[in-house]
Scaffold this motif. Structure first.
Motif, short mmCIF file in Angstrom:
data_model
loop_
_atom_site.label_atom_id
_atom_site.label_comp_id
_atom_site.label_asym_id
_atom_site.label_seq_id
_atom_site.Cartn_x
_atom_site.Cartn_y
_atom_site.Cartn_z
N GLY A 9 6.54 8.04 -1.43
CA GLY A 9 5.32 7.38 -1.01
C GLY A 9 4.78 7.98 0.27
N GLY A 10 3.57 7.55 0.64
CA GLY A 10 2.97 8.05 1.86
C GLY A 10 1.50 7.75 1.92
N LEU A 11 0.84 8.41 2.86
CA LEU A 11 -0.60 8.25 3.06
C LEU A 11 -1.32 9.47 2.49
CD1 LEU A 11 -3.07 6.87 4.40
CD2 LEU A 11 -2.48 8.13 6.50
N VAL A 12 -2.33 9.23 1.69
CA VAL A 12 -3.07 10.32 1.08
C VAL A 12 -4.56 9.94 1.02
CG1 VAL A 12 -2.73 9.42 -1.27
CG2 VAL A 12 -3.11 11.88 -0.93
N GLN A 13 -5.42 10.93 1.02
CA GLN A 13 -6.85 10.68 0.93
C GLN A 13 -7.28 10.46 -0.51
OE1 GLN A 13 -8.61 14.11 2.90
NE2 GLN A 13 -8.72 12.99 4.85
N THR A 14 -8.40 9.82 -0.68
CA THR A 14 -8.97 9.63 -2.01
C THR A 14 -9.07 10.98 -2.73
OG1 THR A 14 -10.19 7.65 -1.39
CG2 THR A 14 -11.02 8.90 -3.26
N GLY A 15 -8.63 10.98 -3.97
CA GLY A 15 -8.63 12.21 -4.76
C GLY A 15 -7.34 12.99 -4.69
N ASN A 86 -7.12 6.68 -5.64
CA ASN A 86 -8.23 6.00 -4.98
C ASN A 86 -7.68 4.79 -4.22
OD1 ASN A 86 -8.35 3.57 -6.79
ND2 ASN A 86 -8.75 5.16 -8.32
N PRO A 87 -8.47 4.21 -3.34
CA PRO A 87 -7.97 3.11 -2.51
C PRO A 87 -7.39 1.94 -3.31
CG PRO A 87 -9.99 3.96 -1.57
CD PRO A 87 -9.81 4.65 -2.90
N VAL A 109 2.56 3.30 -0.87
CA VAL A 109 1.50 4.28 -1.11
C VAL A 109 0.21 3.74 -0.52
CG1 VAL A 109 0.10 5.42 -2.87
CG2 VAL A 109 2.57 5.22 -3.19
N THR A 110 -0.40 4.53 0.34
CA THR A 110 -1.67 4.15 0.95
C THR A 110 -2.68 5.25 0.71
OG1 THR A 110 -0.51 2.92 2.68
CG2 THR A 110 -2.83 3.46 3.06
#
Length: 113
Positions: A9-15, A86-87, A109-110
């Motif tokens: 898991g982690g932080l990811v941008q849209t797309g 996506n968010p 997951v963010t």
């Protein structure tokens, strides 16, 4: 004590994409379908995908075409490849031996807008 362990898991941008992994005890892996669930803040836990012992798969409509569940029998692991995030995909994701009380601790997951 049966213990499933998720990671990835982690932080990811849209797309963006992430790949979740789950280590499953062999005695559990060999006799159960495996599943990924998720729980967003303030919402109930929902089934995302599962893979049967036969190898056939199921996906929730909300992730169909974007997520792929797979397994490595030799390594006793289950994966969830998540693309086009996506968010609305933001949640804690859990690995589960489907239909059993065996769960992992979850991985967050963010997805940022």
């Amino acid at each position: 004590q049966v213990r499933l362990v998720e990671s990835g898991g982690g932080l990811v941008q849209t797309g963006g994409s992430l790949r979740l992994s789950c280590v499953v005890p062999r005695n559990i892996f060999g006799s159960n379908s495996m599943a990924w669930f998720r729980q967003a803040p303030g919402k109930e836990r929902e089934l995302v995908a599962h893979i049967r012992i036969t190898g056939s798969t199921y996906y929730a409509d909300s992730v169909k075409g974007r997520f792929t569940i797979s397994r490595d029998i030799a390594k006793s692991m289950v994966y969830l490849q998540m693309n086009s995030l996506n968010p609305e995909d933001t949640a804690d994701y859990y690995c589960n031996a489907y239909g059993t009380p065996y769960w992992g601790q979850g991985t967050q997951v963010t997805v940022s807008a």
